[in-house]
Design a protein around this motif. Structure first.
Motif, PDB file in Angstrom:
ATOM      1  N   VAL A  14      15.930   7.743 -40.029  1.00 55.19           N
ATOM      2  CA  VAL A  14      15.483   9.031 -39.502  1.00 55.19           C
ATOM      3  C   VAL A  14      15.669   9.100 -37.986  1.00 55.19           C
ATOM      4  O   VAL A  14      16.108  10.127 -37.448  1.00 55.19           O
ATOM      5  CB  VAL A  14      13.997   9.261 -39.867  1.00 55.19           C
ATOM      6  N   GLU A  15      15.373   8.006 -37.295  1.00 57.01           N
ATOM      7  CA  GLU A  15      15.397   8.041 -35.835  1.00 57.01           C
ATOM      8  C   GLU A  15      16.807   8.311 -35.307  1.00 57.01           C
ATOM      9  O   GLU A  15      17.027   9.243 -34.522  1.00 57.01           O
ATOM     10  CB  GLU A  15      14.866   6.712 -35.278  1.00 57.01           C
ATOM     11  N   SER A  18      18.222  11.790 -36.472  1.00 55.46           N
ATOM     12  CA  SER A  18      17.686  12.931 -35.725  1.00 55.46           C
ATOM     13  C   SER A  18      18.392  13.078 -34.373  1.00 55.46           C
ATOM     14  O   SER A  18      18.676  14.192 -33.921  1.00 55.46           O
ATOM     15  CB  SER A  18      16.182  12.752 -35.516  1.00 55.46           C
ATOM     16  N   LEU A  21      21.803  14.511 -34.968  1.00 55.72           N
ATOM     17  CA  LEU A  21      21.686  15.908 -35.402  1.00 55.72           C
ATOM     18  C   LEU A  21      21.494  16.840 -34.202  1.00 55.72           C
ATOM     19  O   LEU A  21      22.143  17.884 -34.101  1.00 55.72           O
ATOM     20  CB  LEU A  21      20.516  16.037 -36.379  1.00 55.72           C
ATOM     21  N   ARG A  22      20.613  16.459 -33.293  1.00 58.29           N
ATOM     22  CA  ARG A  22      20.333  17.348 -32.160  1.00 58.29           C
ATOM     23  C   ARG A  22      21.343  17.194 -31.015  1.00 58.29           C
ATOM     24  O   ARG A  22      21.399  18.048 -30.130  1.00 58.29           O
ATOM     25  CB  ARG A  22      18.927  17.091 -31.638  1.00 58.29           C
ATOM     26  N   ARG A  59      26.615  16.974 -37.397  1.00 62.36           N
ATOM     27  CA  ARG A  59      25.296  17.391 -37.899  1.00 62.36           C
ATOM     28  C   ARG A  59      25.099  16.950 -39.359  1.00 62.36           C
ATOM     29  O   ARG A  59      23.994  16.557 -39.760  1.00 62.36           O
ATOM     30  CB  ARG A  59      25.139  18.904 -37.746  1.00 62.36           C
ATOM     31  N   GLY A  62      24.193  13.329 -39.287  1.00 59.87           N
ATOM     32  CA  GLY A  62      22.772  13.177 -38.937  1.00 59.87           C
ATOM     33  C   GLY A  62      21.869  13.450 -40.111  1.00 59.87           C
ATOM     34  O   GLY A  62      20.930  12.690 -40.386  1.00 59.87           O
ATOM     35  N   ARG A  63      22.138  14.549 -40.845  1.00 59.07           N
ATOM     36  CA  ARG A  63      21.311  14.861 -42.025  1.00 59.07           C
ATOM     37  C   ARG A  63      21.445  13.772 -43.080  1.00 59.07           C
ATOM     38  O   ARG A  63      20.474  13.403 -43.745  1.00 59.07           O
ATOM     39  CB  ARG A  63      21.734  16.215 -42.604  1.00 59.07           C
ATOM     40  N   ILE A  66      19.316  10.808 -42.281  1.00 62.94           N
ATOM     41  CA  ILE A  66      17.894  11.105 -42.477  1.00 62.94           C
ATOM     42  C   ILE A  66      17.546  11.123 -43.959  1.00 62.94           C
ATOM     43  O   ILE A  66      16.515  10.597 -44.395  1.00 62.94           O
ATOM     44  CB  ILE A  66      17.544  12.463 -41.834  1.00 62.94           C
TER      45      ILE A  66
END
Length: 531
Positions: A14-15, A18, A21-22, A59, A62-63, A66
């Motif tokens: 997740v870290e 994320s 992703l951003r 992106r 990233g998803r 996660i």
């Protein structure tokens, strides 16, 4: 896909997911900046379609990081398919597509470490690598599909002509290697025999034998390089991956290259790392790549120069450098330096060469997921080559306590089936000097007759016999003989298909001319597998 890879794929991250992703837009801009200096045709990074496509892809990565392991579908492959299709439309080569991802992966890892303010954990690095590997596979699939469609749309006769020319080129190279191995083998055999017959030869004779031995080794290396390039082009090169100690690679490369460096009176400076460096890869191929760089440095450095070999850690990477004080390289030549048949210099004073060494090094390093770069300030300023590989951070396998099987020096009863008189007689002499009892035959018919009439421990059989192929000889002996005999295909044909065909025909082993006596001894010690 290994169990280790499956385990990493199922873990959520997740870290780091994320952050990616951003930070997608930031990463795209950093990729564009870096690509301007890394891509030979950097203007392509300004293509708006290519820039826009990377954002959605990042992106989705990233998803995916996660959501890993929760059953949700990961859609980053769809974006990667678009990536491959767009790269084909923009005129990129397949190599550039792969390097595109390698550069992006490096930028992602650097950004993550900066954002986290700590070194990435091993499994985090591997997780990013798994998603990038997925994307590479998808992009290559889309790229190849578009390329194939393009060729199908071309005039059929033109396509057939191009393919036939390419096939003939590959066949020609394979045949050249085979034909050169045949005369090389008796020269090597005769040189080894002279060393055994004249152990206390005077300095002039000893020096002459060493010159012949050194030059035949160089010729054998060139033939091996050509064979390996053919394997890579055909996609049949296989790496035997293990956890490799970089210090061992350096030590073996130095030992192999020592004669070339000493011949030109160069000073070799080795600067090993102060910490243990490990990578995951094929130790033999890594040594081969480094030997090519060292020999290249020796070749392009005037006598009495200096060659510096160093290794160090740089973040998550291992950097191996070969720097010389040689003739240097025109900066305009550097982008083409790793292309097949390219040469570092074309002046009257530059050494001759086939232009395959650096191309092979580049391909071998790429197979390990690494990169190679060249730096030179120009003529007379020397050159530096940098190999960058991913450092291995996982558990180190325990070393086997079983010592390697030594070369078998016991006397054996051997049969040689070889139609070339020089090759047959020189190998017979060498093996007899080594203490073996040897008989020989010049063709398939007499080889089969001799094998059936005598009790032999092993037979070395050429493939290109005048009356029947060596494959047929092996099948005939397996059908008629009740007592086991160790059959070795000794041939100039060295491609993967040649090895597979030999084993399928009944041979126990495949060896390439000239005979590697140490490997031959190990094969004899191992013996024929029990049926």
């Amino acid at each position: 896909m290994t169990p280790h890879t499956l385990a990493i794929r199922s873990e959520p991250h997740v870290e780091i997911g994320s952050i990616i992703l951003r930070s997608a837009d930031v990463l795209v801009e950093r990729w564009c900046e870096r690509a301007l200096t890394h891509h030979a045709n950097a203007v392509r990074v300004h293509d708006e379609a290519l820039r826009n496509q990377l954002g959605p892809f990042l992106r989705s990565v990233g998803r995916g990081l996660i959501q890993a392991g929760d059953g949700e579908p990961v859609d980053h492959r769809d974006d990667a398919l678009d990536h491959g299709e767009q790269r084909w439309d923009s005129g990129w080569s397949l190599t550039e597509v792969v390097r595109d991802y390698q550069l992006l992966q490096l930028i992602i890892l650097e950004h993550l470490e900066k954002e986290l303010a700590r070194p990435l954990r091993y499994r985090e690095v591997m997780a990013v690598g798994v998603f990038i590997d997925d994307a590479v596979a998808a992009s290559i699939a889309a790229y190849v599909a578009n390329r194939d469609l393009h060729f199908r749309e071309l005039d059929r006769d033109r396509v057939n002509t191009l393919r036939e020319a390419d096939r003939r080129k590959d066949d020609f190279l394979a045949q050249v290697v085979h034909e050169l191995r045949n005369p090389l083998a008796p020269i090597v055999n005769a040189t080894r025999s002279l060393r055994l017959m004249l152990p206390n030869a005077d300095s002039a004779v000893g020096d002459t034998i060493r010159v012949i031995r050194r030059q035949t080794r160089q010729l054998a290396r060139l033939l091996d390089d050509l064979s390996d390039l053919t394997r890579i082009v055909q996609g049949t090169m296989q790496l035997r991956r293990t956890v490799v100690d970089v210090a061992d690679v350096i030590e073996q490369a130095v030992q192999t290259s020592a004669p070339e460096l000493e011949k030109r009176a160069h000073r070799l400076v080795v600067r090993p790392s102060s910490e243990k460096l490990r990578v995951e890869g094929d130790a033999v191929r890594l040594v081969q790549a480094l030997v090519n760089l060292l020999n290249n440095a020796a070749k392009y450095t005037p006598p009495g120069g200096e060659v510096v070999l160093s290794a160090q850690r740089s973040g998550e990477k291992v950097e191996i450098r070969v720097k010389d004080t040689g003739i240097g390289i025109d900066p305009g030549m550097i982008p083409k330096l790793f292309e097949l048949y390219a040469r570092a210099g074309e002046s009257d004073g530059s050494p001759d060469g086939l232009g395959i060494g650096l191309s092979l090094v580049s391909e071998l390093v790429a197979l390990h997921g690494g990169s190679i770069e060249c730096f030179s300030a120009g003529a007379g300023q020397g050159a530096e080559f940098l190999i960058t590989l991913t450092a291995y951070e996982g558990p180190v396998p325990s070393e086997s306590t079983t010592p390697p099987r030594p070369m078998d020096i016991r006397s054996r009863r051997l049969l040689i089936v070889e139609d070339d008189a020089d090759g047959r007689e020189s190998l017979t002499t060498l093996l007899r000097l080594m203490g073996h009892e040897v008989e020989s035959a010049p063709d398939a018919a007499r080889g089969i007759e001799t094998a059936l009439a005598g009790e032999f421990d092993a037979a070395l059989i050429d493939i290109g016999l005048p009356d029947r192929s060596g494959y047929e000889v092996a099948m005939e002996l397996r059908n008629q003989m009740t007592d086991p005999i160790f059959l070795i295909a000794l041939t100039g044909y060295s491609l993967a298909d040649d090895v597979q065909r030999a084993l399928a025909s009944g041979f126990d082993a495949h060896m390439v001319k000239p005979l590697d006596t140490e490997e031959f001894g190990r094969l004899l010690a191992k013996g024929r597998p029990q049926s």
